[in-house]
Design a protein around this motif. Structure first.
Motif, short mmCIF file in Angstrom:
data_model
loop_
_atom_site.label_atom_id
_atom_site.label_comp_id
_atom_site.label_asym_id
_atom_site.label_seq_id
_atom_site.Cartn_x
_atom_site.Cartn_y
_atom_site.Cartn_z
N TYR A 18 15.26 6.87 -24.23
CA TYR A 18 15.58 8.30 -24.35
C TYR A 18 16.12 8.84 -23.02
CZ TYR A 18 14.87 13.28 -25.22
OH TYR A 18 15.06 14.63 -25.35
N ARG B 14 19.88 10.31 -22.20
CA ARG B 14 20.13 11.64 -21.64
C ARG B 14 20.97 11.57 -20.36
NH1 ARG B 14 15.51 16.00 -21.66
NH2 ARG B 14 15.03 14.89 -19.75
N HIS C 51 24.45 9.15 -21.62
CA HIS C 51 25.07 9.45 -22.93
C HIS C 51 25.42 8.18 -23.69
CE1 HIS C 51 25.10 13.56 -21.57
NE2 HIS C 51 25.71 13.17 -20.47
#
Ligand SMILES: [Zn+2]
Ligand SMILES: [Zn+2]
Length: 352
Positions: free
Chosen positions: A208, A212, A215
């Motif tokens: 995750y 972030r 991308h």
């Protein structure tokens, strides 16, 4: 509290004389889990040295098998049965484990404190997927049959995932005593639990954070790197590949992964499941032949059944870990595995 340190500097100065010119190992960090692994390939001369030669697998006869007459042996009624096309006899059944580690319960999951510990009830599901044939190993199945097994797992996964108390569903296959199999008859297991296991949580959170920041998906990046390097790829089909990861935690560890991004195993379309089955069949047959039918664990790593939007960044895959070495004190105490075969050499050997 402060204690006076002994002066060891003289001894340390002397030990500097023993500095080596080249490293005997390399510490590699998994960009997904952030775990470290030590690749120490000089400890073994050739991959062949690791194979357990003359290993005689004890074939447990059918008459002692609890999966021959399922209901007579006290197993529960199946929750799912699959037949092969034009075949009268069942091909696979899924039913609750006779000795489950987790069970659904009418009560809510109550949390309590026991001293410094947090405790919740063992809510969940523990089921077996039993294949009809006692003597046919997973490696002996055709890709068409493996696709039926994968689709049955998807179907049952979706049913269990409707239970909102469940957060993670683990699917695995243990083959052989070293891999923890207590019953010889080939079967897979499904365990659904009300928490996200910490090993997965590390990978999910790192994936995750990577998403972030960059991308992009860390596993897609790994796939692209492997496709570019070509050194560790065992099999490549149109949508799916099998490779020995750069950060392999065990010799001959293999990852089977959709090349393009898919986060959830249960949402994988049929076309890709068919490709997974083709790659899985080839991989299992190679491992059986080249490593002398080793004990192994096979498991699926997939996004959890909760926080779907957040974990769409995850990329599901299958890991196959042959039981060639045993985790010892250093591995258990640190979580750092020392892998004695460079994955490049492992693939060269498996492809030879
Ligand atoms: Zn059996
Ligand atoms: Zn991806």
């Amino acid at each position: 509290m402060k204690q006076k340190k002994k002066n060891y500097s003289k001894n340390f100065q002397q030990s500097k004389n023993h500095l080596v010119k080249e490293y005997v190992s390399e510490l590699r960090q998994n960009p997904s889990s952030k775990d470290w692994v030590a690749i120490a390939s000089r400890r073994v001369k050739k991959p062949e040295e690791l194979i357990i030669k003359n290993q005689k697998r004890i074939v447990v006869p059918k008459k002692n098998c609890p999966f021959e007459n399922l209901q007579k042996s006290g197993n529960k009624s199946p929750v799912l049965i699959k037949y092969l096309p034009n075949k009268k006899n069942w091909f696979l059944q899924i039913f609750e484990n006779k000795y489950p580690a987790f069970q659904p319960n009418h009560n809510f999951i109550t949390e309590k404190k026991v001293g410094p510990y947090k405790v919740i009830g063992g809510y969940g599901y523990h089921e077996l997927l039993v294949l009809k044939d006692h003597y046919k190993l997973l490696a002996d199945y055709s890709s068409k049959e493996l696709a039926i097994i994968l689709e049955a797992l998807q179907e049952r996964y979706c049913q269990i995932a409707q239970d909102k108390k469940i957060q993670y569903i683990s699917i695995f296959h243990n083959w052989g005593k070293l891999a923890g199999a207590s019953v010889y008859h080939p079967h897979l297991q499904i365990i659904a639990i009300p928490v996200i296991p910490s090993r997965l949580k590390h990978s999910l959170i790192s994936s995750y954070n990577y998403w972030r920041k960059n991308h992009s998906c860390v596993h897609c990046e790994i796939n692209n790197f492997e496709l570019k390097e070509k050194k560790r790829i065992l099999i490549k089909e149109k949508n799916v590949m099998a490779f020995s990861p750069f950060i392999s935690v065990e010799p001959f560890a293999i990852r089977i992964i959709p090349i393009k991004h898919i986060s959830h195993f249960e949402e994988t379309p049929k076309e890709i499941i068919n490709s997974i089955a083709i790659v899985l069949e080839k991989t299992l047959k190679i491992l059986k032949k080249k490593l002398n039918n080793p004990d192994f664990n096979l498991f699926i790593h997939t996004a959890p059944t909760v926080e779907e939007n957040k974990y769409n960044c995850y990329h599901w895959h299958i890991e196959i870990i042959p039981k060639i070495s045993i985790s010892a004190g250093f591995e258990l105490s640190t979580g750092i595995e020392i892998t004695v075969i460079d994955p490049n050499e492992a693939i060269k050997f498996l492809k030879s």
